[in-house]
Design a protein around this motif. Sequence first.
Motif, short mmCIF file in Angstrom:
data_model
loop_
_atom_site.label_atom_id
_atom_site.label_comp_id
_atom_site.label_asym_id
_atom_site.label_seq_id
_atom_site.Cartn_x
_atom_site.Cartn_y
_atom_site.Cartn_z
N SER A 69 0.81 -1.38 -0.05
CA SER A 69 0.03 0.02 -0.04
C SER A 69 0.92 1.53 -0.11
CB SER A 69 -0.96 0.01 1.40
OG SER A 69 -0.14 0.00 2.56
N TYR A 213 -10.26 -1.21 1.53
CA TYR A 213 -9.70 -2.39 0.80
C TYR A 213 -9.26 -3.35 2.00
CZ TYR A 213 -6.25 -5.67 -1.19
OH TYR A 213 -5.76 -6.77 -1.24
N ALA A 310 -14.05 -4.88 -1.62
CA ALA A 310 -12.50 -4.67 -1.43
C ALA A 310 -11.92 -4.37 -2.96
CB ALA A 310 -11.66 -5.80 -1.07
N ARG A 311 -12.65 -5.06 -3.81
CA ARG A 311 -12.10 -4.72 -5.30
C ARG A 311 -12.73 -3.37 -5.59
NH1 ARG A 311 -11.05 -8.97 -7.96
NH2 ARG A 311 -12.67 -10.33 -6.83
N ALA A 313 -13.17 -0.77 -3.85
CA ALA A 313 -12.27 0.23 -3.15
C ALA A 313 -11.12 0.71 -3.92
CB ALA A 313 -12.11 -0.14 -1.63
N LEU A 314 -10.55 -0.19 -4.27
CA LEU A 314 -9.21 -0.02 -5.33
C LEU A 314 -9.60 0.21 -6.70
CD1 LEU A 314 -6.79 -3.18 -4.25
CD2 LEU A 314 -7.00 -0.64 -3.36
N LYS A 323 -1.24 -2.64 -7.77
CA LYS A 323 -2.74 -2.75 -7.76
C LYS A 323 -3.11 -4.10 -8.10
CE LYS A 323 -7.02 -0.81 -9.58
NZ LYS A 323 -7.68 0.40 -10.35
N ILE A 330 -7.48 -10.61 -3.11
CA ILE A 330 -9.01 -10.74 -2.87
C ILE A 330 -9.25 -12.36 -3.39
CG2 ILE A 330 -11.25 -10.08 -3.33
CD1 ILE A 330 -9.89 -7.26 -3.85
#
Length: 338
Positions: A69, A213, A310-311, A313-314, A323, A330
Amino acid sequence: MGVVIPLEENKNKHASVKPLVDLTKPGMERVNQLILSKAGSDVQMIPEVANHLISSGGKRLRPMLTLASAALFDYQGDADVKLATSVEFMHTATLLHDDVVDESDLRRGKSTARMIWGNQASVLVGDFLLGQAFRMMVDVGSLEALDVLSTAATVIAEGEVLQLSVAKNMETTEDDYLQVIRAKTAALFAAAAEVGPIVAKADKAGRNALKSYGMNLGLAFQLVDDALDYGGKSADLGKNTGDDFREGKITLPVILSYRRGTPAERAFWREAIEGGKSDDAQLEKAMGLITKYSGLSDTIARAVHYGEMARDALAPLPESDWKAALMEVIDFCIERAN
C-alpha cells in the motif's frame, strides 16, 4: 466436505498471493531481518517463544499489505518496513493471546507456544512484542500512523472481549458475529493497508481506499476461515478441523444453520455449543446440519460480497502491478475455500 463457489463469482480460477510475494520480496527481507532483531532479548525465553510462532510458516499477508500500500503511492524510505514489522508483531501478539484464551493446542500445524512454555509465558511474550511494535511506530515519527495502529490494537482487544461475551451463546446474531470479526481480524487488515498511504503522503481519497480495501479483505478472509473450520482440511487450516465447534465458538455457518433449523435441531445446537457436548459424533451431526442449511455456501457468498467491496475500493486507483497484485489477493483469500 468441499465448499463450492459459483463459477460466475469466482473470476480468477487460479488466484495466487505470489505476485504480491514477488513484488514485496526486497521489503519483506528487510522486515524479516527487523523481526529477528526486535524479537531478541537477554531474557532467553522471549526469543524462544517469539521465534516459535514467527518462524512457523505464516504467509505474513498483513505486513505485505503495508509494503504494497506504500509502494502503490511510490513511497521511498524505510518507514514502511518498520510499520510492516509493527503490524506483524501486533498480529503475532494477538495469536499468542488468542491461543491462551481459546485453550488451543495447535497453531499452523505445530504445538502452540502455551503447550510448550505455558500460558503465562505466552501472554507475557505477546506483551513484549506489542511493546516492541509501539517502539517501532514511535521510531517512524508519524502521529497519524501511530494513531491508526494504536486504535487498531484497542479495537482488537475489544473484539476479543466481545467474542468472550458471545461465546457459547446460540442467540448470537449475524450482526453480533460481524462485529466480532470486524474488530478481531478486519481492523488489523485495515490498519495495515492504511498506514502505507499515510507514510507515502497520499491524499485522503487514497488513504480511505486502502483502509476500505483492508477492512473488506479482512472480513472476507475471516469468513472463509470460519467456513473452512467445517469444510477444510487440518493441513490447510494449520489447526484441527472442527476446533471452533469444540471450543464453542459462534461463527456464521453455525448461526445460519441454527436459525434455519427445526426446534429439535436448534435444541441440538444449544446442547452441543452451550452444553459443551461437542465430541466427534456431535461434530459430524453439526456438519450435516450446516450442509443441509447451506451454512458453508452462504458464508462463502458473504465472503465473495466483501471481496467485491474490497475490489471496488481499489477500482478508482491507477492501474499498476501493485494494484493488480492486491486485487489478486482478494481472489486468493476466497479461493482457499475450494
